[in-house]
Design an enzyme around this catalytic site. Structure first.
Site, PDB file in Angstrom:
ATOM      1  N   LYS A  19       0.610  -1.657  -0.129  1.00  0.00           N
ATOM      2  CA  LYS A  19      -0.144   0.149   0.601  1.00  0.00           C
ATOM      3  C   LYS A  19       0.496   1.259   0.149  1.00  0.00           C
ATOM      4  O   LYS A  19       0.334   2.606  -0.351  1.00  0.00           O
ATOM      5  CB  LYS A  19      -1.028  -0.191   1.814  1.00  0.00           C
ATOM      6  CG  LYS A  19      -2.323  -1.805   0.892  1.00  0.00           C
ATOM      7  CD  LYS A  19      -3.565  -1.066   2.025  1.00  0.00           C
ATOM      8  CE  LYS A  19      -4.027  -2.046   2.188  1.00  0.00           C
ATOM      9  NZ  LYS A  19      -4.987  -1.668   2.452  1.00  0.00           N
TER      10      LYS A  19
ATOM     11  N   ASP B  52     -10.274   1.808   1.462  1.00  0.00           N
ATOM     12  CA  ASP B  52     -10.550   2.000   2.781  1.00  0.00           C
ATOM     13  C   ASP B  52     -10.875   3.141   3.918  1.00  0.00           C
ATOM     14  O   ASP B  52     -11.692   3.430   4.290  1.00  0.00           O
ATOM     15  CB  ASP B  52      -9.282   1.168   3.272  1.00  0.00           C
ATOM     16  CG  ASP B  52      -9.190   0.082   2.848  1.00  0.00           C
ATOM     17  OD1 ASP B  52      -9.876  -0.680   2.281  1.00  0.00           O
ATOM     18  OD2 ASP B  52      -8.126  -0.590   2.371  1.00  0.00           O
TER      19      ASP B  52
ATOM     20  N   GLY C  30      -4.884  -1.127  16.701  1.00  0.00           N
ATOM     21  CA  GLY C  30      -4.424  -2.556  15.534  1.00  0.00           C
ATOM     22  C   GLY C  30      -3.285  -0.505  15.676  1.00  0.00           C
ATOM     23  O   GLY C  30      -3.678   0.438  15.512  1.00  0.00           O
ATOM     24  N   SER C  31      -2.728  -0.474  14.656  1.00  0.00           N
ATOM     25  CA  SER C  31      -1.324   0.116  14.025  1.00  0.00           C
ATOM     26  C   SER C  31      -0.803  -0.341  12.786  1.00  0.00           C
ATOM     27  O   SER C  31       0.039  -0.227  12.245  1.00  0.00           O
ATOM     28  CB  SER C  31      -0.541  -0.106  15.049  1.00  0.00           C
ATOM     29  OG  SER C  31       0.580  -1.099  15.261  1.00  0.00           O
TER      30      SER C  31
ATOM     31  N   GLY D 150      -1.539  -0.707   8.332  1.00  0.00           N
ATOM     32  CA  GLY D 150      -2.295   0.226   6.782  1.00  0.00           C
ATOM     33  C   GLY D 150      -3.051   0.213   6.688  1.00  0.00           C
ATOM     34  O   GLY D 150      -4.021   1.474   7.381  1.00  0.00           O
ATOM     35  N   MET D 151      -4.499  -0.975   7.895  1.00  0.00           N
ATOM     36  CA  MET D 151      -5.514  -0.439   7.804  1.00  0.00           C
ATOM     37  C   MET D 151      -6.262   0.308   8.795  1.00  0.00           C
ATOM     38  O   MET D 151      -7.148   0.875   8.897  1.00  0.00           O
ATOM     39  CB  MET D 151      -6.334  -1.551   7.812  1.00  0.00           C
ATOM     40  CG  MET D 151      -7.623  -1.628   7.674  1.00  0.00           C
ATOM     41  SD  MET D 151      -9.308  -0.957   5.878  1.00  0.00           S
ATOM     42  CE  MET D 151     -10.387  -0.661   6.580  1.00  0.00           C
TER      43      MET D 151
END
Length: 268
Positions: free
Chosen positions: A68, A104, A127-128, A130-131
């Site tokens: 990404k 996204d 979370g950390s 790309g998403m």
């Protein structure tokens, strides 16, 4: 639809290709009578893969981890949705000119609006990757200020929090909106049966938001439903971002009933 010399190819690039996008897009092409075909690929050479999109006239490409950010150096224009987070998940080829988007990010912003999430509410994002970056940027640009980032990787968690002016927490704390952007609860994964947040935290929250798409009802979502909380599932995220891609590639936005049909087929 028979494949011929005029058939337009769309594709995906991922470290671990899945079937959802392939089934979703091809179902819609067939139902709408579009002369397109969609195929999933992986690569060890992102530079030449992107150059191949340009050289071969491939109409569009969905981009997943770990490409990404690494694909960006080889593109011609970064649209605001991708510029906002310096991360791409969609490439559109207009006669050799490669323009990048992040659907996204677009999907999360639209879901925040759809469910009328209150910018005054507290949020914890777990979370950390790309998403998580897309999710965090979407909350930031939707006016949310009381946001904490929690990640098992403290380095990337702290970096993500600092990037958007949020706080990093090394423990999961109560919040009005709980957001899971980790593989916890993902079908087939090592933590498939685990809760992303404790039942106590879910009980105290207003909204449970899970970005895990398979299964549609993760343990986190199931628990939140049982406790009467508002839920936003990863199944909605994956479908909405795929619809945004479909429209960018074809110029057509299918009716909602057909989108639901395609999503059910893709999950089957």
């Amino acid at each position: 639809m028979l494949i011929n010399k005029d058939t337009q190819l769309c594709m995906s690039l991922s470290g671990r290709p899945g079937n959802f996008g392939t089934r979703f897009h091809n179902y819609l092409y067939q139902k709408l009578g579009l002369n397109f075909i969609y195929k999933a690929f992986t690569t060890q050479d992102i530079e030449h893969a992107v150059k191949g999109i340009r050289a071969l006239g491939i109409r569009g490409c969905a981009v997943s981890m770990p490409f990404k950010e690494s694909c960006m150096a080889f593109l011609d224009e970064i649209a605001p949705s991708a510029q906002a987070i310096q991360s791409v998940n969609t490439i559109v080829n207009d006669q050799g000119f490669l323009r990048a988007y992040n659907t996204d990010y677009i999907a999360i912003v639209k879901l925040i609006e759809k469910y009328q999430l209150n910018p005054q509410d507290s949020v914890i994002i777990q979370g950390s990757g790309g998403m998580a970056k897309a999710v965090t940027a979407a909350f930031k640009h939707s006016g949310f200020e009381n946001v904490q980032i929690y990640a098992r990787n403290a380095v990337t968690g702290q970096h993500l929090a600092a990037l958007y002016g949020y706080q990093y927490s090394n423990v999961l704390t109560p919040a009005d909106i709980l957001v899971n952007v980790t593989p916890i609860g993902m079908q087939g994964g090592a933590e498939a049966n685990d809760l992303a947040f404790s039942e106590e935290l879910i009980e105290q929250a207003k909204t449970a938001f899970d970005v895990v798409a398979l299964p549609a009802e993760t343990p986190f979502i199931c628990t939140a439903q049982r406790l009467g909380k508002q839920v936003i599932s990863g199944a909605e995220v994956i479908v909405l971002q795929a619809v945004e891609q479909f429209e960018l590639y074809t110029g057509i936005r299918p009716e909602q009933s057909l989108i639901e049909e395609a999503a059910a087929f893709a999950r089957g």
